[in-house]
Design a protein around this motif. Structure first.
Motif, PDB file in Angstrom:
ATOM      1  N   GLU A  74      22.661  11.291 -32.702  1.00 52.23           N
ATOM      2  CA  GLU A  74      22.262  11.767 -34.025  1.00 52.23           C
ATOM      3  C   GLU A  74      23.481  11.871 -34.936  1.00 52.23           C
ATOM      4  O   GLU A  74      23.387  11.629 -36.134  1.00 52.23           O
ATOM      5  CB  GLU A  74      21.561  13.124 -33.896  1.00 52.23           C
ATOM      6  N   THR A  75      24.650  12.240 -34.349  1.00 52.21           N
ATOM      7  CA  THR A  75      25.839  12.492 -35.171  1.00 52.21           C
ATOM      8  C   THR A  75      27.085  11.808 -34.618  1.00 52.21           C
ATOM      9  O   THR A  75      27.228  11.636 -33.398  1.00 52.21           O
ATOM     10  CB  THR A  75      26.146  14.001 -35.270  1.00 52.21           C
ATOM     11  N   GLN A  76      27.976  11.444 -35.524  1.00 54.83           N
ATOM     12  CA  GLN A  76      29.303  10.958 -35.138  1.00 54.83           C
ATOM     13  C   GLN A  76      30.085  12.069 -34.430  1.00 54.83           C
ATOM     14  O   GLN A  76      30.861  11.810 -33.517  1.00 54.83           O
ATOM     15  CB  GLN A  76      30.100  10.529 -36.375  1.00 54.83           C
ATOM     16  N   GLU A  77      29.863  13.289 -34.864  1.00 49.51           N
ATOM     17  CA  GLU A  77      30.621  14.423 -34.331  1.00 49.51           C
ATOM     18  C   GLU A  77      30.402  14.597 -32.829  1.00 49.51           C
ATOM     19  O   GLU A  77      31.353  14.865 -32.082  1.00 49.51           O
ATOM     20  CB  GLU A  77      30.235  15.713 -35.074  1.00 49.51           C
ATOM     21  N   VAL A  96      45.494  14.505 -28.587  1.00 49.84           N
ATOM     22  CA  VAL A  96      44.696  13.379 -29.078  1.00 49.84           C
ATOM     23  C   VAL A  96      44.440  13.536 -30.573  1.00 49.84           C
ATOM     24  O   VAL A  96      44.331  14.647 -31.084  1.00 49.84           O
ATOM     25  CB  VAL A  96      43.331  13.233 -28.352  1.00 49.84           C
ATOM     26  N   ASP A  97      44.365  12.424 -31.234  1.00 45.87           N
ATOM     27  CA  ASP A  97      43.916  12.366 -32.620  1.00 45.87           C
ATOM     28  C   ASP A  97      42.861  11.262 -32.652  1.00 45.87           C
ATOM     29  O   ASP A  97      43.169  10.098 -32.363  1.00 45.87           O
ATOM     30  CB  ASP A  97      45.070  12.048 -33.570  1.00 45.87           C
ATOM     31  N   LEU A 112      33.195   6.012 -43.912  1.00 44.65           N
ATOM     32  CA  LEU A 112      33.131   7.472 -43.831  1.00 44.65           C
ATOM     33  C   LEU A 112      33.441   7.854 -42.401  1.00 44.65           C
ATOM     34  O   LEU A 112      32.818   7.330 -41.473  1.00 44.65           O
ATOM     35  CB  LEU A 112      31.746   7.974 -44.219  1.00 44.65           C
ATOM     36  N   GLY A 113      34.430   8.726 -42.220  1.00 45.82           N
ATOM     37  CA  GLY A 113      34.844   9.060 -40.867  1.00 45.82           C
ATOM     38  C   GLY A 113      34.941  10.542 -40.606  1.00 45.82           C
ATOM     39  O   GLY A 113      34.968  11.359 -41.518  1.00 45.82           O
ATOM     40  N   VAL A 114      34.986  10.845 -39.324  1.00 42.56           N
ATOM     41  CA  VAL A 114      35.178  12.204 -38.829  1.00 42.56           C
ATOM     42  C   VAL A 114      36.429  12.170 -37.959  1.00 42.56           C
ATOM     43  O   VAL A 114      36.580  11.282 -37.119  1.00 42.56           O
ATOM     44  CB  VAL A 114      33.961  12.662 -37.997  1.00 42.56           C
ATOM     45  N   ARG A 115      37.331  13.130 -38.174  1.00 46.27           N
ATOM     46  CA  ARG A 115      38.591  13.185 -37.424  1.00 46.27           C
ATOM     47  C   ARG A 115      38.627  14.468 -36.611  1.00 46.27           C
ATOM     48  O   ARG A 115      38.219  15.532 -37.075  1.00 46.27           O
ATOM     49  CB  ARG A 115      39.781  13.138 -38.370  1.00 46.27           C
ATOM     50  N   LEU A 116      39.150  14.349 -35.388  1.00 47.80           N
ATOM     51  CA  LEU A 116      39.367  15.495 -34.515  1.00 47.80           C
ATOM     52  C   LEU A 116      40.752  15.359 -33.912  1.00 47.80           C
ATOM     53  O   LEU A 116      41.073  14.336 -33.305  1.00 47.80           O
ATOM     54  CB  LEU A 116      38.303  15.533 -33.409  1.00 47.80           C
ATOM     55  N   THR A 117      41.570  16.402 -34.087  1.00 51.84           N
ATOM     56  CA  THR A 117      42.926  16.418 -33.543  1.00 51.84           C
ATOM     57  C   THR A 117      43.040  17.614 -32.612  1.00 51.84           C
ATOM     58  O   THR A 117      42.747  18.742 -33.013  1.00 51.84           O
ATOM     59  CB  THR A 117      43.972  16.511 -34.673  1.00 51.84           C
TER      60      THR A 117
END
Length: 132
Positions: A74-77, A96-97, A112-117
């Motif tokens: 459902e989500t990129q997240e 990680v990034d 359109l992106g989602v970032r997690l570091t």
């Protein structure tokens, strides 16, 4: 200056289905992953040309591909969260990034992106949570 080392993966198109779209919505052609892994410099500045001296990232990339194909998301997240959890399987990874982006977004353009570091302490918490 402190020594650092990283492995960088850019523009990996994932075979994945993400989202629910209605008539007239822009449906992405691609979901693309950028990944930077912080590792020990000793795994990059090596004294001999031997795979046993470096971090073998191929199993992680294969694991990411399996996760992406495993289901519709459902989500990129959530997919990004599962990829971060996969990184915790490798003790060599100290940080990680991650960035997952879809394209196009509007009128056939943009991404359109989602970032997690996550740093070392974040990964340690995830590793501990996954063991419970």
């Amino acid at each position: 200056m402190a020594r650092t080392a990283a492995i960088e993966l850019r523009d990996l198109a994932l075979a994945v289905s993400i989202g629910t779209y209605g008539p007239g919505d822009v449906v992405p052609d691609a979901h693309v992953l950028d990944l930077t892994l912080t590792i020990s410099p000793e795994l990059v500045a090596i004294g001999a040309d031997a795979m046993s001296l470096v971090f073998d990232y191929d199993p992680l990339i294969a694991q990411i591909a399996r996760i992406a194909r495993s289901r519709s998301f459902e989500t990129q997240e959530y997919l990004l969260t599962l990829i971060a959890r996969a990184c915790t399987d490798y003790n060599e990874i100290a940080g990680v990034d991650l960035c997952l982006r879809k394209t196009p977004v509007l009128g056939g353009t943009g991404s359109l992106g989602v970032r997690l570091t996550l740093g070392g302490e974040d990964l340690a918490r995830l590793r501990q949570a996954d063991r419970l």
